[in-house]
Design a protein around this motif. Structure first.
Motif, PDB file in Angstrom:
ATOM      1  N   LEU A   1       0.812  -1.246   0.145  1.00 20.14           N
ATOM      2  CA  LEU A   1       0.046   0.145  -0.094  1.00 20.14           C
ATOM      3  C   LEU A   1       0.870   1.291  -0.120  1.00 20.14           C
ATOM      4  N   GLU A   2       1.897   1.102   0.784  1.00 22.75           N
ATOM      5  CA  GLU A   2       3.032   2.449   0.776  1.00 22.75           C
ATOM      6  C   GLU A   2       3.730   2.535  -0.650  1.00 22.75           C
ATOM      7  N   SER A   3       4.024   1.595  -1.411  1.00 19.09           N
ATOM      8  CA  SER A   3       4.443   1.560  -2.743  1.00 19.09           C
ATOM      9  C   SER A   3       3.432   2.010  -3.633  1.00 19.09           C
ATOM     10  N   LEU A   4       2.268   1.474  -3.278  1.00 17.96           N
ATOM     11  CA  LEU A   4       1.408   2.349  -4.242  1.00 17.96           C
ATOM     12  C   LEU A   4       1.116   3.696  -3.989  1.00 17.96           C
ATOM     13  N   SER A   5       0.922   3.913  -2.960  1.00 19.20           N
ATOM     14  CA  SER A   5       0.932   5.451  -2.643  1.00 19.20           C
ATOM     15  C   SER A   5       1.750   6.210  -3.092  1.00 19.20           C
ATOM     16  N   GLU A   6       3.014   5.750  -2.993  1.00 21.19           N
ATOM     17  CA  GLU A   6       4.175   6.812  -3.702  1.00 21.19           C
ATOM     18  C   GLU A   6       4.038   6.653  -5.188  1.00 21.19           C
ATOM     19  N   LYS A   7       3.660   5.687  -5.708  1.00 19.56           N
ATOM     20  CA  LYS A   7       3.272   5.396  -7.199  1.00 19.56           C
ATOM     21  C   LYS A   7       2.314   6.323  -7.785  1.00 19.56           C
ATOM     22  N   GLY A   8       1.134   6.322  -6.569  1.00 19.77           N
ATOM     23  CA  GLY A   8       0.258   7.189  -7.050  1.00 19.77           C
ATOM     24  C   GLY A   8       0.480   8.767  -7.027  1.00 19.77           C
ATOM     25  N   LYS A   9       1.347   9.049  -6.084  1.00 20.20           N
ATOM     26  CA  LYS A   9       1.868  10.495  -5.959  1.00 20.20           C
ATOM     27  C   LYS A   9       2.574  10.786  -7.181  1.00 20.20           C
ATOM     28  N   PHE A  10       3.679   9.949  -7.681  1.00 21.66           N
ATOM     29  CA  PHE A  10       4.233  10.200  -8.810  1.00 21.66           C
ATOM     30  C   PHE A  10       3.449  10.368 -10.041  1.00 21.66           C
ATOM     31  N   ALA A  11       2.511   9.431 -10.055  1.00 23.09           N
ATOM     32  CA  ALA A  11       1.549   9.385 -11.263  1.00 23.09           C
ATOM     33  C   ALA A  11       0.678  10.631 -11.449  1.00 23.09           C
ATOM     34  N   THR A  12       0.524  11.253 -10.173  1.00 24.92           N
ATOM     35  CA  THR A  12      -0.295  12.558 -10.086  1.00 24.92           C
ATOM     36  C   THR A  12       0.441  13.718 -10.493  1.00 24.92           C
ATOM     37  N   LEU A  13       1.845  13.580 -10.143  1.00 25.64           N
ATOM     38  CA  LEU A  13       2.897  14.657 -10.770  1.00 25.64           C
ATOM     39  C   LEU A  13       3.054  14.346 -11.988  1.00 25.64           C
ATOM     40  N   ILE A  14       3.373  13.429 -12.608  1.00 27.79           N
ATOM     41  CA  ILE A  14       3.312  13.346 -14.018  1.00 27.79           C
ATOM     42  C   ILE A  14       2.039  13.548 -14.595  1.00 27.79           C
ATOM     43  N   SER A  15       0.799  13.201 -14.333  1.00 29.52           N
ATOM     44  CA  SER A  15      -0.231  13.825 -14.850  1.00 29.52           C
ATOM     45  C   SER A  15      -0.279  15.133 -14.917  1.00 29.52           C
ATOM     46  N   GLU A  16       0.126  16.029 -13.794  1.00 30.48           N
ATOM     47  CA  GLU A  16      -0.013  17.402 -13.624  1.00 30.48           C
ATOM     48  C   GLU A  16       0.882  17.920 -14.781  1.00 30.48           C
ATOM     49  N   GLU A  17       2.285  17.449 -14.902  1.00 33.11           N
ATOM     50  CA  GLU A  17       3.127  18.120 -15.863  1.00 33.11           C
ATOM     51  C   GLU A  17       2.809  17.748 -17.335  1.00 33.11           C
ATOM     52  N   THR A  18       2.197  16.610 -17.177  1.00 29.71           N
ATOM     53  CA  THR A  18       1.519  16.397 -18.902  1.00 29.71           C
ATOM     54  C   THR A  18       0.353  17.299 -19.120  1.00 29.71           C
ATOM     55  N   GLU A  19      -0.705  17.566 -18.164  1.00 30.11           N
ATOM     56  CA  GLU A  19      -1.800  18.454 -18.448  1.00 30.11           C
ATOM     57  C   GLU A  19      -1.043  19.993 -18.823  1.00 30.11           C
ATOM     58  N   LYS A  20       0.082  20.338 -18.243  1.00 35.48           N
ATOM     59  CA  LYS A  20       0.730  21.623 -18.494  1.00 35.48           C
ATOM     60  C   LYS A  20       1.060  21.693 -19.753  1.00 35.48           C
ATOM     61  N   LYS A  21       1.917  20.562 -20.080  1.00 31.72           N
ATOM     62  CA  LYS A  21       2.503  20.623 -21.423  1.00 31.72           C
ATOM     63  C   LYS A  21       1.400  20.649 -22.690  1.00 31.72           C
ATOM     64  N   LYS A  22       0.336  19.741 -22.138  1.00 31.46           N
ATOM     65  CA  LYS A  22      -0.764  19.746 -23.159  1.00 31.46           C
ATOM     66  C   LYS A  22      -1.454  21.018 -23.277  1.00 31.46           C
ATOM     67  N   LYS A  23      -1.903  21.666 -22.200  1.00 32.67           N
ATOM     68  CA  LYS A  23      -2.140  23.355 -22.416  1.00 32.67           C
ATOM     69  C   LYS A  23      -1.084  24.179 -23.117  1.00 32.67           C
ATOM     70  N   LYS A  24      -0.107  23.950 -23.000  1.00 28.15           N
ATOM     71  CA  LYS A  24       0.831  24.943 -23.579  1.00 28.15           C
ATOM     72  C   LYS A  24       0.814  24.404 -25.026  1.00 28.15           C
ATOM     73  N   ILE A  25       0.930  23.191 -25.452  1.00 31.08           N
ATOM     74  CA  ILE A  25       0.797  23.063 -26.924  1.00 31.08           C
ATOM     75  C   ILE A  25      -0.788  23.501 -27.689  1.00 31.08           C
TER      76      ILE A  25
END
Length: 282
Positions: free
Chosen positions: A189-213
Motif C-alpha cells: 500500500l505504501e508503494s502504491l501510494s508513492e507510485k500514485g503520488k508520482f503518477a499524479t505529478l506526471i499527470s499534472e506535468e503532462t496536463e501543463k504541457k498539453k495546455k501549452k501545446i
C-alpha cells in the motif's frame, strides 16, 4: 492447515445449531454422547465450535478424555493419526472411518495440488484404485474438495479444499503468517501510494504541457488565418518568419524586392511581366 472460510463457517453453524442447544447444560457422559453424534453426523466436518466449549474441555480431566482426543483427530488429524493410537482410543464405525478418510484427503489436498494415487492409497490404507476413486468422488460431492481425477496419470488434481480446524499448537504459526501477510500488504500500500503520488505529478506535468501545446496551436491558427487573409506582402513575410515558414514565395519576394530596388518596375516587366510576378503573391 487452511483456515475455515466465512461460507464454510456459515454452513457449519447451520448444522451446529442442534449441538449448541445440547451443549448448554451438558457435562460428563452427556458430552460423550454429543461427541458421538458429532463424529457420526453426515453434515458436520468442522468441530472447533464443540472443542472450544469449556464443558467439553473439562472432559480431559475425566476417565472419558479419550473421547475428546478422538474428536481432536476428527477436527484436525488424519486417518493415520487414528491408526497410530487405535488401541487407546474408542473404536470407530465404518461410516466414521469413511468420514475420517475424507477429512484426510482434505489435508493431503491442502498440502499439495497434485496428489498421487499411491500416496493416497498409503495414507488411507486402500488397495483398490476403484475404492479410492469412489472415496474421492464422495469428498467432491460433499463439497470438501474441488478436484479432478486424472486416471491416466493416477493423480488427484486439486483446485480448492475446505478449511479444517486449526490445532492449538499451530495457532502461533497461523498468527505469524497473518502478521507477515499484513506487513506485506502495508508495504504494498505504501508503494502504491508513492507510485500514485508520482503518477499524479506526471499527470499534472503532462496536463501543463498539453495546455501549452494547445495554446501554441491556437496562436498559430490565429496567425495562419491572418496570413491567408492579408493583402500586405510585408505583413505576410513577417508572419511567415514568426511561424517559421520557409518556401519559394519568400525567396521570390526577396528577389522581387531586390530587383525593384536595382532596376525599378520596368526591369521587372522586361523579365516576364508584372502580372506574372504578382499572381504569386495574390
Amino acid at each position: 492447515m487452511a483456515l475455515i472460510s466465512p461460507k464454510q463457517r456459515t454452513f457449519a453453524k447451520k448444522h451446529f445449531v442442534e449441538f449448541e442447544v445440547l451443549l448448554k447444560n451438558s457435562s460428563g457422559k452427556g458430552i460423550v454422547s454429543i461427541i458421538k453424534r458429532a463424529i457420526n453426523s453426515k453434515h458436520l466436518f468442522v468441530f472447533g465450535e464443540i472443542l472450544n466449549r469449556e464443558n467439553v474441555q473439562n472432559l480431559k480431566k475425566t476417565e472419558d478424555k479419550k473421547w475428546i482426543e478422538l474428536l481432536e483427530i476428527f477436527a484436525f488429524g488424519t486417518f493415520q493419526d487414528y491408526q497410530k493410537r487405535k488401541s487407546e482410543l474408542p473404536e470407530i464405525t465404518e461410516f466414521q472411518t469413511h468420514k475420517l478418510k475424507m477429512l484426510t484427503i482434505v489435508s493431503l489436498a491442502y498440502s499439495t495440488k497434485h496428489v498421487p494415487y499411491p500416496l493416497l492409497q498409503k495414507e488411507l490404507e486402500i488397495s483398490e484404485v476403484r475404492e479410492l476413486e469412489d472415496l474421492i468422488i464422495d469428498s467432491i460431492y460433499k463439497g470438501l474438495i474441488v478436484a479432478k481425477l486424472d486416471q491416466k496419470e493416477s493423480m488427484l488434481e486439486v483446485q480448492e479444499t475446505m478449511g479444517r480446524d486449526v490445532p492449538p499448537r499451530e495457532i502461533g504459526g497461523v498468527v505469524s503468517v497473518l502478521e507477515d501477510w499484513l506487513k506485506n500488504i502495508e508495504t504494498l500500500l505504501e508503494s502504491l501510494s508513492e507510485k500514485g503520488k508520482f503518477a499524479t505529478l506526471i499527470s499534472e506535468e503532462t496536463e501543463k504541457k498539453k495546455k501549452k501545446i494547445e495554446s501554441d496551436i491556437d496562436d498559430k491558427k490565429k496567425w495562419i488565418n491572418i496570413l491567408l487573409t492579408t493583402e500586405s506582402k510585408q505583413e505576410a513575410f513577417k508572419i511567415k518568419q514568426y511561424l517559421g515558414i520557409e518556401d519559394d514565395d519568400d525567396d521570390e519576394e526577396e528577389e522581387f524586392m531586390g530587383r525593384r530596388g536595382m532596376g525599378g518596375m520596368g526591369g521587372m516587366m522586361g523579365m516576364g511581366g508584372m502580372g506574372g510576378r504578382f499572381r504569386k503573391f495574390f
